[in-house]
Design an enzyme around this catalytic site. Structure first.
Site, mmCIF file in Angstrom:
data_model
loop_
_atom_site.group_PDB
_atom_site.id
_atom_site.type_symbol
_atom_site.label_atom_id
_atom_site.label_comp_id
_atom_site.label_asym_id
_atom_site.label_seq_id
_atom_site.Cartn_x
_atom_site.Cartn_y
_atom_site.Cartn_z
ATOM 1 N N GLY A 55 0.784 -1.245 0.000
ATOM 2 C CA GLY A 55 0.000 0.000 0.000
ATOM 3 C C GLY A 55 0.810 1.286 0.000
ATOM 4 O O GLY A 55 0.330 2.326 -0.451
ATOM 5 N N ASP A 111 0.759 3.561 4.121
ATOM 6 C CA ASP A 111 -0.281 4.389 3.509
ATOM 7 C C ASP A 111 -1.248 4.925 4.566
ATOM 8 O O ASP A 111 -1.611 6.095 4.553
ATOM 9 C CB ASP A 111 -1.036 3.593 2.425
ATOM 10 C CG ASP A 111 -1.480 2.198 2.876
ATOM 11 O OD1 ASP A 111 -1.262 1.830 4.057
ATOM 12 O OD2 ASP A 111 -2.054 1.465 2.044
ATOM 13 N N ASP A 114 -4.759 2.558 10.778
ATOM 14 C CA ASP A 114 -6.176 2.267 11.032
ATOM 15 C C ASP A 114 -6.278 1.639 12.428
ATOM 16 O O ASP A 114 -6.224 2.347 13.439
ATOM 17 C CB ASP A 114 -6.688 1.368 9.909
ATOM 18 C CG ASP A 114 -8.196 1.147 9.934
ATOM 19 O OD1 ASP A 114 -8.841 1.599 10.891
ATOM 20 O OD2 ASP A 114 -8.732 0.503 9.013
ATOM 21 N N PHE A 163 -13.850 3.333 4.225
ATOM 22 C CA PHE A 163 -12.859 2.544 3.494
ATOM 23 C C PHE A 163 -12.455 3.317 2.240
ATOM 24 O O PHE A 163 -13.286 3.627 1.399
ATOM 25 C CB PHE A 163 -13.409 1.166 3.121
ATOM 26 C CG PHE A 163 -12.310 0.213 2.742
ATOM 27 C CD1 PHE A 163 -11.581 -0.452 3.718
ATOM 28 C CD2 PHE A 163 -11.965 0.027 1.405
ATOM 29 C CE1 PHE A 163 -10.524 -1.296 3.374
ATOM 30 C CE2 PHE A 163 -10.914 -0.828 1.056
ATOM 31 C CZ PHE A 163 -10.194 -1.482 2.045
ATOM 32 N N VAL A 164 -11.176 3.654 2.163
ATOM 33 C CA VAL A 164 -10.696 4.495 1.066
ATOM 34 C C VAL A 164 -9.756 3.720 0.143
ATOM 35 O O VAL A 164 -9.111 2.760 0.565
ATOM 36 C CB VAL A 164 -9.983 5.765 1.604
ATOM 37 C CG1 VAL A 164 -10.968 6.684 2.295
ATOM 38 C CG2 VAL A 164 -8.832 5.399 2.553
ATOM 39 N N ASP A 170 -5.734 -0.134 -1.722
ATOM 40 C CA ASP A 170 -6.499 -1.031 -2.578
ATOM 41 C C ASP A 170 -7.747 -1.559 -1.905
ATOM 42 O O ASP A 170 -7.890 -1.524 -0.678
ATOM 43 C CB ASP A 170 -5.641 -2.255 -2.946
ATOM 44 C CG ASP A 170 -5.486 -3.214 -1.754
ATOM 45 O OD1 ASP A 170 -5.024 -2.757 -0.689
ATOM 46 O OD2 ASP A 170 -5.859 -4.400 -1.883
HETATM 47 P P1 IMP Z 1 -4.273 -1.478 10.488
HETATM 48 O O1 IMP Z 1 -3.370 -2.646 10.685
HETATM 49 O O2 IMP Z 1 -5.713 -1.767 10.817
HETATM 50 O O3 IMP Z 1 -3.773 -0.192 11.132
HETATM 51 O O4 IMP Z 1 -4.358 -1.213 8.947
HETATM 52 C C1 IMP Z 1 -3.294 -0.789 8.220
HETATM 53 C C2 IMP Z 1 -3.224 -1.514 6.902
HETATM 54 O O5 IMP Z 1 -4.509 -1.912 6.409
HETATM 55 C C3 IMP Z 1 -2.657 -0.548 5.908
HETATM 56 O O6 IMP Z 1 -1.349 -0.978 5.616
HETATM 57 C C4 IMP Z 1 -3.552 -0.619 4.717
HETATM 58 O O7 IMP Z 1 -2.899 -1.337 3.699
HETATM 59 C C5 IMP Z 1 -4.787 -1.365 5.141
HETATM 60 N N1 IMP Z 1 -5.957 -0.452 5.287
HETATM 61 C C6 IMP Z 1 -6.483 0.055 6.417
HETATM 62 N N2 IMP Z 1 -7.534 0.857 6.166
HETATM 63 C C7 IMP Z 1 -7.671 0.850 4.817
HETATM 64 C C8 IMP Z 1 -8.594 1.513 3.905
HETATM 65 O O8 IMP Z 1 -9.473 2.292 4.279
HETATM 66 N N3 IMP Z 1 -8.399 1.248 2.586
HETATM 67 C C9 IMP Z 1 -7.434 0.417 2.119
HETATM 68 N N4 IMP Z 1 -6.560 -0.194 2.914
HETATM 69 C C10 IMP Z 1 -6.684 0.016 4.257
HETATM 70 MG MG MG Z 2 -0.897 -2.020 3.857
#
Ligand code: IMP
Ligand code: MG
Length: 189
Positions: A55, A111, A114, A163-164, A170
């Protein structure tokens, strides 16, 4: 592809302007950090960017060209959304971690922040290797309750809990090539 977007959240001009600012700030901070260490001129060789694949590719490519110093890259692949889902399945490391991190100034790049699971995992593995410093840099900071407590040292934009896609982000492997960042229509998922 554009028909699958509910709306554009951040357009390419805004992204470019912010990435430029972030580059300036990171460059300033790294110079300060190296000066505070009393390091010699070639100490900038100790800066390592650790981008989280896939990403972060587009953000990485733009951001690294805003950094006018010697640096190297140590990629790490992590998957958290296998297949067609907008629900994180938890972070799994899919590659070797860069192994020469000891004593280096590391900037982990992703990227989006979350739930915090991805960056929490990667940061903890990097910290095990005793870097001189470790910072986290993300383009997007989603305003949600984190499952794992972690803060970005650099964040381009705060965004709502949607969700973006686009600019590297992606859904099921697609939309990374959109130049803008948009909210995906529910029908497209
Ligand atoms: P986390 O582990 O939940 O913090 O998510 C981080 C990873 O999930 C990032 O590296 C992104 O690739 C993916 N991700 C989280 N939210 C989104 C979204 O809204 N769109 C696309 N990919 C996301
Ligand atoms: Mg990622």
């Amino acid at each position: 592809m554009l028909h699958d977007l509910e709306r554009i959240l951040i357009d390419r001009e805004k992204i470019a302007a912010r990435v430029h600012e972030m580059g300036e700030q990171i460059a300033r901070d790294m110079v300060e950090e190296l000066q505070a260490e009393g390091a010699s001129a070639d100490a900038s060789e100790r800066i390592v960017l650790v981008p989280i694949m896939v990403g972060s590719v587009i953000f990485l490519a733009d951001l690294m060209r805003e950094l006018p110093m010697k640096l190297s890259l140590g990629l790490v692949a992590v998957s958290s959304y296998p297949g067609a889902t907008v629900q994180s399945k938890g972070a799994t490391i899919r590659s070797e971690l860069p192994s020469d991190i000891k004593g280096k100034h590391v900037i982990i790049i992703d990227d989006i922040l979350d739930s915090g699971r991805t960056l929490g995992l990667v940061k903890s593995l990097i910290m095990e290797q005793a870097p001189a410093s470790c910072r986290v840099c993300v383009l997007l900071d989603k305003q949600v309750d984190r499952a794992v407590e972690i803060q970005a040292d650099y964040a381009g934009f705060e965004i709502p809990d949607a969700f973006v896609v686009g600019y590297g982000l992606d859904y099921d492997g697609h939309y990374r090539n959109l130049p803008d960042i948009g909210v995906l229509k529910v029908e497209a998922t």
